[in-house]
Design an enzyme around this catalytic site. Sequence first.
Site, PDB file in Angstrom:
ATOM      1  N   SER A 188       2.353  20.896   9.941  1.00  0.00           N
ATOM      2  CA  SER A 188       1.255  21.746  11.768  1.00  0.00           C
ATOM      3  C   SER A 188       0.110  21.078  12.048  1.00  0.00           C
ATOM      4  CB  SER A 188       0.689  23.057  11.916  1.00  0.00           C
ATOM      5  OG  SER A 188       0.291  22.978  12.849  1.00  0.00           O
ATOM      6  N   TYR A 202      -4.870  29.692   9.514  1.00  0.00           N
ATOM      7  CA  TYR A 202      -3.676  29.246   9.179  1.00  0.00           C
ATOM      8  C   TYR A 202      -3.857  27.286   9.736  1.00  0.00           C
ATOM      9  CZ  TYR A 202       1.276  27.221  11.440  1.00  0.00           C
ATOM     10  OH  TYR A 202       2.038  26.206  11.516  1.00  0.00           O
TER      11      TYR A 202
END
Length: 320
Positions: A188, A202
């Site tokens: 990501s 995350y």
Amino acid sequence: MELQEAFIVAASCLGFFSVCKALFKFVRWIWVMFLRPTKNLKKYGSWVIITGSTDGIGKALAFKLASKGLNIVLVGRNPSKLEATSKEIREKYNHEQVETKSIVVDLAKATGGEIARTIEEGIKGLDVGILINNAGINYPYARYFHEVDRELMENMLKVNMEAVTWVTKAVLPGMLEKKKGAIVNIGSAASQDPSVPLYTLYAATKSYIEVFSRCIHLEYKQYGIDIQCQVPRFVGTEMTKDLKKSVPLMMVPTERFRKASIRWIGYEHLCNPYWLHSVQGFIVHAAPDALVNAITFWICSGIRKRGQMKDSSAVKRCSD
């Protein structure tokens, strides 16, 4: 006067080289984003194994790779969803004689050894050429670190980091034996931005994936194994549904991302496959960190408030 002229010539040359460098980077960006051909993925092997393959990016990639005549190993925790996806792929690409196989394993609950053994047994005898570690967990919506409950924290650490590590360890020996293969870890852009407040865990787990990918890329490229970490921004999946209201113009449909993702397999070890995400990343990294942090915190705070309101409404409906 001679010194002044020499300074002007030097400054002009420096400016010329700077312009040429920028132009070269732009031309190369156009080439890799839109013109560079996709590699022949069948050269790696006839089977692709994909984790998190019944939803979102994983499912989209499974269908796209099947359209190229590759056989698909679907990895997931829900047997019925795996069977439904498998059946849909076989029916849609029957003319390609595509085969599918399902491996049932709960990456959030199984131990590392159990994950590795399950994958090893599931791919035994298969010519696995590509592994796509796509499974991942995010917060239901933005929240402070202390608000993350223990179960969500444990599941995120296991799926986003441990599972990627153990699945890779299970698949690598077969690739080493035949001296070819490709591994794609879906990371990501959260791992590259200055900070991603209210999505701390995350972002941290995705940073692990990026570093893990970079290191094993250097270890195994000499053995003919192409290892890559793709770092997309916002892709329209179930995981990002609560972000659509906050960043609608930055959201990319899954179908568009999957095409770009496959075009990059086998090339650079770290990439942002979709052109719009690449432009967004350029803007983020060009802006002052303080400004980016302030905007990100403001956006994530809004997402948190909407999520809390939704939870409160759900609790009120249940009490009624």
